[in-house]
Design a protein around this motif. Structure first.
Motif, PDB file in Angstrom:
ATOM      1  N   GLU A 192       0.834  -1.200   0.000  1.00  0.00           N
ATOM      2  CA  GLU A 192       0.000   0.000   0.000  1.00  0.00           C
ATOM      3  C   GLU A 192       0.875   1.259   0.000  1.00  0.00           C
ATOM      4  OE1 GLU A 192      -2.292  -2.420  -0.601  1.00  0.00           O
ATOM      5  OE2 GLU A 192      -2.213  -2.957   1.519  1.00  0.00           O
ATOM      6  N   PHE A 193       2.177   1.096   0.235  1.00  0.00           N
ATOM      7  CA  PHE A 193       3.092   2.232   0.242  1.00  0.00           C
ATOM      8  C   PHE A 193       3.973   2.274  -1.007  1.00  0.00           C
ATOM      9  CE2 PHE A 193       2.080   1.207   4.665  1.00  0.00           C
ATOM     10  CZ  PHE A 193       1.571   2.440   5.077  1.00  0.00           C
ATOM     11  N   ARG A 199      -1.125   6.756  12.327  1.00  0.00           N
ATOM     12  CA  ARG A 199      -1.404   7.434  11.056  1.00  0.00           C
ATOM     13  C   ARG A 199      -2.736   6.979  10.473  1.00  0.00           C
ATOM     14  NH1 ARG A 199      -2.635   9.276   6.691  1.00  0.00           N
ATOM     15  NH2 ARG A 199      -1.254  10.295   5.181  1.00  0.00           N
ATOM     16  N   TYR A 200      -3.124   5.739  10.800  1.00  0.00           N
ATOM     17  CA  TYR A 200      -4.350   5.157  10.240  1.00  0.00           C
ATOM     18  C   TYR A 200      -5.213   4.597  11.366  1.00  0.00           C
ATOM     19  CZ  TYR A 200      -1.485   5.620   6.109  1.00  0.00           C
ATOM     20  OH  TYR A 200      -0.676   6.137   5.121  1.00  0.00           O
ATOM     21  N   LEU A 238       7.021   7.823   8.655  1.00  0.00           N
ATOM     22  CA  LEU A 238       6.260   6.826   9.399  1.00  0.00           C
ATOM     23  C   LEU A 238       7.181   5.923  10.199  1.00  0.00           C
ATOM     24  CD1 LEU A 238       3.734   5.707   6.609  1.00  0.00           C
ATOM     25  CD2 LEU A 238       3.410   7.461   8.365  1.00  0.00           C
ATOM     26  N   TYR A 291       8.501   7.461   0.335  1.00  0.00           N
ATOM     27  CA  TYR A 291       7.115   7.661   0.748  1.00  0.00           C
ATOM     28  C   TYR A 291       6.877   7.419   2.234  1.00  0.00           C
ATOM     29  CZ  TYR A 291       6.535   7.179  -4.333  1.00  0.00           C
ATOM     30  OH  TYR A 291       6.645   7.319  -5.698  1.00  0.00           O
ATOM     31  N   ILE A 292       7.722   6.616   2.875  1.00  0.00           N
ATOM     32  CA  ILE A 292       7.433   6.215   4.251  1.00  0.00           C
ATOM     33  C   ILE A 292       8.396   6.826   5.265  1.00  0.00           C
ATOM     34  CG2 ILE A 292       6.384   4.048   3.507  1.00  0.00           C
ATOM     35  CD1 ILE A 292       8.974   2.627   4.354  1.00  0.00           C
ATOM     36  N   LEU A 334       1.765   8.698  -0.099  1.00  0.00           N
ATOM     37  CA  LEU A 334       0.711   8.535   0.906  1.00  0.00           C
ATOM     38  C   LEU A 334      -0.604   9.148   0.456  1.00  0.00           C
ATOM     39  CD1 LEU A 334       2.576   9.174   4.294  1.00  0.00           C
ATOM     40  CD2 LEU A 334       2.337   7.056   2.984  1.00  0.00           C
ATOM     41  N   LEU A 342      -2.712   6.503  -1.151  1.00  0.00           N
ATOM     42  CA  LEU A 342      -3.372   5.631  -0.177  1.00  0.00           C
ATOM     43  C   LEU A 342      -4.564   6.331   0.456  1.00  0.00           C
ATOM     44  CD1 LEU A 342      -3.506   2.968   1.330  1.00  0.00           C
ATOM     45  CD2 LEU A 342      -1.748   3.825   2.910  1.00  0.00           C
ATOM     46  N   ASP A 343      -4.433   7.621   0.733  1.00  0.00           N
ATOM     47  CA  ASP A 343      -5.569   8.375   1.270  1.00  0.00           C
ATOM     48  C   ASP A 343      -6.718   8.393   0.261  1.00  0.00           C
ATOM     49  OD1 ASP A 343      -4.108   8.901   3.560  1.00  0.00           O
ATOM     50  OD2 ASP A 343      -3.450  10.878   2.893  1.00  0.00           O
ATOM     51  N   ASP A 379       2.703   8.147  12.924  1.00  0.00           N
ATOM     52  CA  ASP A 379       3.173   9.373  12.281  1.00  0.00           C
ATOM     53  C   ASP A 379       4.268   9.976  13.164  1.00  0.00           C
ATOM     54  OD1 ASP A 379       3.431  12.169  11.584  1.00  0.00           O
ATOM     55  OD2 ASP A 379       1.593  11.973  10.435  1.00  0.00           O
TER      56      ASP A 379
END
Length: 535
Positions: free
Chosen positions: A113-114, A146-147, A182, A178-179, A118, A121-122, A139
């Motif tokens: 998903e990453f 974060r989720y 996180l 991207y991560i 992000l 994904l949102d 986060d």
């Protein structure tokens, strides 16, 4: 804590049930599950799997369960993204909308998903009418999850808590671009703290973890992050009633305690794993199966009555070697098929047409690229070297996602190999700097996504000692400068590779891995596979 029983475990390839009707003292749950969809919203060339047929099957299973007075829950173990170009080019919009129409209740957030920023994904969450769950993704800026971490369901008189968890390997195998903001905390620690809080606040009848962590038989997880078995063993007994998993992409079918049933095939019996009072289930990959578990809850005892992995239009070989359906044919749901067909046609239009050809198979199968040198890796690296004028190149085997068959090659074939949109980068290093770098990347063992694939490079590694390094057949000169090609994922530290992006001599181009490979076929066809055979 709850006591668990296994009685009369009847495993069938159909949706039959041996449960009796609900009574005042007993309650029943039918749990349905899939995992690792990887862009397979549409059926394959043989008509196997596909979301439209999956919906027909799930609709029938739900109706049968409700007629028996069962609560019904449908979960996914995550990794909806990445695998098929028609889906990847549309950010898996058809997959998430298809899941919404099928009626999923929740999914775990998987590492793939990453594969996109992000914000994508949102957007995928906005397309969906069910929550994406992960309680262990934090986060770094806010210190908060974060989720959404969990969801409480009330179904037919049952209160069910579902906690989402994601493999900590995401920090290593996810795209660092991207991560970076996180943190992926230890799922066992997070669950040990969160489950009692949920129990105190909601007092659920059943607690389920929907995970994307992997099932490793007898907790033999190797260099991977610990998975479902390790977590179940390390939590207090019965803290989790059930784990619905994903990530390792296997049917979790056990021959006996801590011994996998390697003879399982579509249509055969399947007994899920049980560790420390927790049932662990996984339904292979791609929607090939729908897992179905029937539970009875009575006097605070949870009993597994039935379990089966129901094949979705899968074919097997008969005694004469001919293909036959493993079970009865499932007619695709016409309404969903019509909706998905629009996406399929749109995606297909972007990738149609021949770009070149190859005279033999270029090997990219998962069980090869993570274990041994393969010809496709050499073609890929040759394309990237050509893009940046490198002396040699390397990539991690886990970045190769499919093979290319002999014959004509289309852009779709390229995108199945390279779905990640990684950019081509290079770095100029001295021989000494290169040797130090190779000390690390040549140490990654087989059976991991980090396993090194290389071209125009040779070396020996004996007893953990690197020696006899050669570039293009010539001994490494410690004072000479060499140019190495590498994709942006590995250059940024993906798969645990040393980060190069902050090093002198590093350059990132706008060329992508898919563009480079496409151009290579256009310019070098017919490609002769033997020219790239590992020596």
């Amino acid at each position: 804590m709850r006591f668990f029983l296994l009685t009369s475990l009847l495993v069938t390839l159909t949706a039959c049930s041996s449960s009796s009707n609900n009574t005042d003292s007993a309650q029943y749950l039918t749990l349905l599950h899939t995992n690792d969809n990887h862009g397979r919203f549409w059926h394959n060339e043989q008509g196997e799997y596909g979301m439209a047929a999956r919906k027909t099957l799930i609709d029938r299973l739900k109706a049968e369960a409700k007629a028996q007075g069962h609560a019904v829950l449908l979960l996914s173990g995550g990794d909806i993204n990445t695998g098929i170009p028609e889906s990847d080019l549309q950010h898996a919009e058809p997959d998430f909308k298809g899941m919404s129409l099928i009626g999923y209740d929740a999914m775990a957030i998987g590492n793939h998903e990453f594969d996109n920023p992000l914000a994508v994904l949102d957007q995928q969450q906005n397309w969906s009418n069910f929550p994406f769950l992960s309680a262990n993704i934090i986060d770094k800026t806010t210190g908060e999850t974060r989720y959404q971490g969990y969801k409480i369901f009330e179904k037919n008189g049952l209160k069910i808590a579902v906690i989402g968890l994601t493999t900590t390997d995401t920090a290593k195998i996810g795209n660092p671009q991207y991560i970076g903001g996180l943190e992926f905390k230890d799922p066992t620690d997070v669950t040990a703290k969160l489950a009692p809080e949920i129990d105190k606040q909601y007092n659920p009848d059943i607690t389920i973890a929907v995970t994307h962590m992997g099932h490793y038989v007898d907790a033999n997880f190797g260099i991977n992050a610990p998975g479902d078995v390790t977590m179940a063993r390390n939590l207090p007994k019965g803290m989790l009633d059930i784990i619905v998993g994903g990530h390792s992409q296997e049917p979790v079918c056990m021959k006996e305690a801590n011994v996998a049933d390697k003879s399982f095939m579509p249509g055969k019996e399947c007994k899920p794993d049980q560790q420390n009072g927790t049932w662990i289930m996984q339904a292979h990959e791609w929607g090939k199966y729908v897992g179905k578990a029937e539970f009875k809850l009575e006097n605070d005892e949870l009993t597994l009555l039935n379990y089966s992995l129901i094949p979705v239009n899968l074919y097997i070989d008969d005694e004469n070697g001919n293909k036959k359906l493993a079970a009865e044919y499932i007619e695709p749901n016409k309404n969903l098929q019509d909706i998905l067909a629009v996406y399929q046609q749109k995606g297909a239009a972007q990738i149609a047409g021949k770009i070149g050809n190859v005279d033999a198979k270029l090997e990219g199968d998962r069980n090869k690229v993570r274990y041994e040198q393969v010809n496709l890796a050499r073609v890929i690296i040759a394309a990237q070297m050509q893009s940046v004028g490198a002396d040699f190149g390397l990539i991690s085997g886990g970045g190769i996602r499919d093979s290319i068959q002999a014959g004509d090659v289309s852009y779709k074939d390229i995108l199945k190999v390279h779905p990640f949109k990684n950019r081509i980068t290079y770095i100029d290093m001295t021989g000494q700097e290169l040797f130090d770098y190779l000390q690390v990347v040549t140490s990654f063992p087989p059976d991991s996504g980090a396993y090194l694939q290389y071209y125009k490079l040779s070396f020996k590694r004996i007893n953990d000692t690197l020696s006899d390094v050669k570039i293009a057949g010539k001994p490494l000169d410690m004072a000479k400068t060499y140019r190495m090609s590498i994709n942006s994922y590995n250059a940024s530290g993906g798969d645990g590779y040393p980060t190069l992006t902050n090093k002198k001599g590093f350059v990132s181009t706008d060329d992508t891995d898919a563009q480079a490979l496409k151009r290579f076929f256009e310019q070098n066809s017919p490609v002769k596979a033997a020219d790239y055979a590992p020596k």
